[in-house]
Structure formats: C-alpha cells, structure tokens
Scaffold this motif. Structure first.
Motif, short mmCIF file in Angstrom:
data_model
loop_
_atom_site.label_atom_id
_atom_site.label_comp_id
_atom_site.label_asym_id
_atom_site.label_seq_id
_atom_site.Cartn_x
_atom_site.Cartn_y
_atom_site.Cartn_z
N MET A 157 -41.38 -11.54 -29.02
CA MET A 157 -40.14 -11.77 -28.28
C MET A 157 -38.97 -11.00 -28.90
O MET A 157 -38.06 -10.56 -28.18
CB MET A 157 -39.84 -13.26 -28.22
CG MET A 157 -40.84 -14.08 -27.41
SD MET A 157 -41.19 -13.44 -25.74
CE MET A 157 -39.58 -13.63 -24.96
N ARG A 158 -38.99 -10.80 -30.21
CA ARG A 158 -37.95 -9.96 -30.82
C ARG A 158 -38.10 -8.51 -30.37
O ARG A 158 -37.10 -7.81 -30.17
CB ARG A 158 -38.01 -10.08 -32.34
CG ARG A 158 -37.49 -11.42 -32.86
CD ARG A 158 -37.20 -11.37 -34.34
NE ARG A 158 -38.40 -11.26 -35.14
CZ ARG A 158 -39.08 -12.31 -35.61
NH1 ARG A 158 -38.67 -13.54 -35.33
NH2 ARG A 158 -40.16 -12.14 -36.34
N ASP A 159 -39.35 -8.07 -30.22
CA ASP A 159 -39.57 -6.71 -29.70
C ASP A 159 -39.08 -6.61 -28.25
O ASP A 159 -38.47 -5.60 -27.86
CB ASP A 159 -41.06 -6.35 -29.77
CG ASP A 159 -41.54 -6.13 -31.19
OD1 ASP A 159 -40.69 -5.90 -32.09
OD2 ASP A 159 -42.76 -6.21 -31.42
N PHE A 160 -39.34 -7.64 -27.46
CA PHE A 160 -38.84 -7.64 -26.08
C PHE A 160 -37.32 -7.65 -26.04
O PHE A 160 -36.71 -7.10 -25.11
CB PHE A 160 -39.39 -8.84 -25.31
CG PHE A 160 -40.82 -8.69 -24.85
CD1 PHE A 160 -41.21 -7.58 -24.12
CD2 PHE A 160 -41.77 -9.67 -25.13
CE1 PHE A 160 -42.52 -7.43 -23.69
CE2 PHE A 160 -43.07 -9.53 -24.71
CZ PHE A 160 -43.45 -8.41 -23.98
N CYS A 161 -36.70 -8.26 -27.04
CA CYS A 161 -35.24 -8.28 -27.09
C CYS A 161 -34.68 -6.87 -27.23
O CYS A 161 -33.63 -6.55 -26.67
CB CYS A 161 -34.77 -9.16 -28.25
SG CYS A 161 -33.01 -9.49 -28.24
N SER A 170 -34.31 -12.74 -28.75
CA SER A 170 -34.51 -13.04 -30.17
C SER A 170 -33.90 -14.39 -30.55
O SER A 170 -34.32 -15.01 -31.53
CB SER A 170 -33.89 -11.95 -31.05
OG SER A 170 -32.49 -11.86 -30.83
N GLN A 171 -32.95 -14.88 -29.76
CA GLN A 171 -32.30 -16.15 -30.06
C GLN A 171 -33.06 -17.35 -29.52
O GLN A 171 -33.13 -18.40 -30.16
CB GLN A 171 -30.87 -16.16 -29.52
CG GLN A 171 -29.95 -15.15 -30.18
CD GLN A 171 -28.52 -15.29 -29.69
OE1 GLN A 171 -27.98 -16.39 -29.62
NE2 GLN A 171 -27.90 -14.17 -29.35
N HIS A 172 -33.62 -17.22 -28.31
CA HIS A 172 -34.26 -18.39 -27.69
C HIS A 172 -35.74 -18.21 -27.43
O HIS A 172 -36.41 -19.17 -27.01
CB HIS A 172 -33.56 -18.74 -26.37
CG HIS A 172 -33.40 -17.56 -25.45
ND1 HIS A 172 -34.45 -16.98 -24.80
CD2 HIS A 172 -32.29 -16.86 -25.09
CE1 HIS A 172 -34.02 -15.98 -24.06
NE2 HIS A 172 -32.70 -15.87 -24.22
N GLU A 178 -29.72 -23.15 -22.63
CA GLU A 178 -28.53 -22.88 -21.82
C GLU A 178 -28.19 -21.39 -21.83
O GLU A 178 -27.86 -20.80 -20.79
CB GLU A 178 -27.35 -23.70 -22.33
CG GLU A 178 -26.10 -23.54 -21.48
CD GLU A 178 -24.97 -24.45 -21.94
OE1 GLU A 178 -23.94 -24.51 -21.24
OE2 GLU A 178 -25.12 -25.10 -23.00
N LEU A 179 -28.26 -20.77 -23.02
CA LEU A 179 -27.97 -19.35 -23.12
C LEU A 179 -28.91 -18.54 -22.23
O LEU A 179 -28.47 -17.65 -21.48
CB LEU A 179 -28.11 -18.89 -24.58
CG LEU A 179 -28.03 -17.37 -24.81
CD1 LEU A 179 -26.66 -16.83 -24.40
CD2 LEU A 179 -28.33 -17.04 -26.28
N HIS A 180 -30.19 -18.84 -22.28
CA HIS A 180 -31.16 -18.09 -21.47
C HIS A 180 -30.89 -18.27 -19.98
O HIS A 180 -30.93 -17.29 -19.20
CB HIS A 180 -32.58 -18.56 -21.82
CG HIS A 180 -33.65 -17.71 -21.22
ND1 HIS A 180 -34.98 -18.03 -21.30
CD2 HIS A 180 -33.60 -16.54 -20.52
CE1 HIS A 180 -35.70 -17.11 -20.68
NE2 HIS A 180 -34.89 -16.20 -20.19
N LEU A 181 -30.60 -19.49 -19.56
CA LEU A 181 -30.33 -19.73 -18.14
C LEU A 181 -29.07 -19.01 -17.68
O LEU A 181 -29.01 -18.51 -16.55
CB LEU A 181 -30.23 -21.23 -17.88
CG LEU A 181 -31.54 -22.01 -18.05
CD1 LEU A 181 -31.28 -23.50 -17.98
CD2 LEU A 181 -32.56 -21.60 -17.01
N LEU A 182 -28.07 -18.96 -18.55
CA LEU A 182 -26.85 -18.22 -18.20
C LEU A 182 -27.15 -16.73 -18.03
O LEU A 182 -26.65 -16.08 -17.10
CB LEU A 182 -25.79 -18.43 -19.28
CG LEU A 182 -25.11 -19.80 -19.30
CD1 LEU A 182 -24.30 -19.98 -20.57
CD2 LEU A 182 -24.23 -19.98 -18.07
N LYS A 183 -27.98 -16.18 -18.92
CA LYS A 183 -28.35 -14.77 -18.81
C LYS A 183 -29.16 -14.52 -17.56
O LYS A 183 -29.00 -13.48 -16.88
CB LYS A 183 -29.14 -14.34 -20.05
CG LYS A 183 -28.39 -14.46 -21.37
CD LYS A 183 -27.25 -13.48 -21.45
CE LYS A 183 -26.61 -13.50 -22.83
NZ LYS A 183 -25.48 -12.54 -22.95
#
Length: 232
Positions: A157-161, A170-172, A178-183
């Motif tokens: 997932m860090r590579d995907f970031c 990399s954060q979620h 909430e951050l992911h849903l906002l994005k």
C-alpha cells in the motif's frame, strides 16, 4: 480472560503425530482498496519469540522489526498469497481471501500436514485444517502469519501511495477511514479500489454513516472507526 499467545494447538497436534504445522492468516479483507494478502508460516519445533503477538496488537515499528526477524530465520518456512482488487470484485472478498490462503499454502516448498487458520473454516481446502476464532491471539503460528501478511500488504500500500499520492494510502492502507472517504469523494475511485464495495461507489453515504458512528456515545472513545461493509 486474557490468553497468552502460545503453542497449545500445535502441541495437541504433535501429540497425535502431526509433525509439520502451518499457521495461516490474511490482511486487507475489510479494506476498500488494494489486495487481500494471506501468509502461511511453518515455525520450527523449538521456536521462541517473546514479543510475537497478533499483528493488530503490535505497534507498526515493532511489527516491522518482528517481520524482519521472522523472514530472516532460516528454520522458518513462509510464503504469501496475493489476490488483487480486480479479482476481489470478480469473485467477492470472502472467496478472494480463501483463494489467497490456498495460494500461500500451495507455494510452500514442503507442504504441511495440518493447517491452523484464523477465523472460520475454509472450504474447500487442500489440507486438514483447524479453524480458530481469534487464532492470531492464541496460536504463535497464526500470529507469525498475521505479521507477515500485514507487513507485506502495508508495504504494497505504501508503493501504491507513490503511484496514487492523492489518496494517502500510506496513512490508512486502503481502509475506510474518514480521510480515505474524503479522498474518494474528491477524486473518485482509482484502479486499485474495490468497486464492488458500497463505500467506494457511494463515498458520501459512507461519510454520513461514519459521522453517525462517531457521534454515538458508545463509539466516541475509539481512535479508529471502520465503515461497515456488505457481507460477501
């Protein structure tokens, strides 16, 4: 009552003549993006590790350290099975998780005689199995698999970031924070999002549900909240 992670299941099997035992666990089943990763681990008979536990109970830095110790141990056998988001959407997350577990077992150079699986039984499965609810807190073999699966997926997932920086993977790590849903609401899904998952298709609705959960008195003390996902 607290149960220390140990070898009680492994000892029972060895007492009836089962010599080679693998633990299996997966990571990423509840995420909204990225693969589901399963690990299979065969620990040596005299294995000892004072800090190994369920990966969810370990701080990220300690989890990485234990991962490095496990994979560097020449007496330990381990493999991973990975099923990507496209396959997850095609066959559903439950079947994808089971497929990742079977891929991990099939990749072991020497197949085990018996498998300890975290959670419910996997059917069909090519080997005798014992399914253990909360097995990653009880069996060291499963705990080792949980660490290897979790760290492997987190690194992916860090590579995907790096490929999709606007989503902050990399954060979620792809989970329904909430951050992911906002994005998701801002940018829409990217190629690694699981489009069969309702929060991906309707991020605004998922944000509203998250807000309701956060406002519930019973949930306010929790530091992390995941959006409920549909049954696979």
């Amino acid at each position: 009552m607290y149960r220390r992670c140990g070898f009680r299941y492994e000892k029972r099997l060895r007492a009836i003549g089962v010599a080679r035992i693998a633990g299996i666990d997966e990571a990423g089943r509840g995420a909204l993006a990225g693969p589901v990763v399963a690990a299979a681990v065969v620990l040596p008979g005299k294995f000892r590790h004072r800090r190994l536990d369920d990966s969810k109970q370990l701080a990220p830095e300690l989890r990485e350290e234990i991962y490095c110790e496990l994979v560097a141990n020449p007496e330990l056998g381990w493999t991973v099975g990975i099923v990507d988001s496209i396959e997850i959407d095609r066959i559903n997350i439950l079947r994808a998780s089971h497929r990742a577990m079977r891929l991990a077992i099939e990749a072991l150079i020497e197949p085990p005689d018996h498998v300890l699986i975290d959670g419910l039984p996997v059917i069909p499965f090519p080997l005798p199995q014992t399914a253990i609810i909360d097995g990653d807190c009880i069996s060291l073999s499963i705990a080792a698999a949980s660490v290897i699966a979790k760290v492997t997926r987190d690194r992916m997932m860090r590579d995907f970031c790096a490929q999709f920086p606007q989503y902050s993977f990399s954060q979620h790590k792809g989970y329904g924070t909430e951050l992911h849903l906002l994005k998701l609401h801002e940018f829409g899904p990217c190629p690694i999002h699981r489009r069969s998952f309702e929060p991906v298709a309707q991020p605004l609705l998922a944000l509203e549900e998250l807000a309701q959960i956060r406002s519930s008195p019973a949930r306010r003390a929790r530091r992390e909240v995941s959006v409920p996902l549909p049954q696979a």
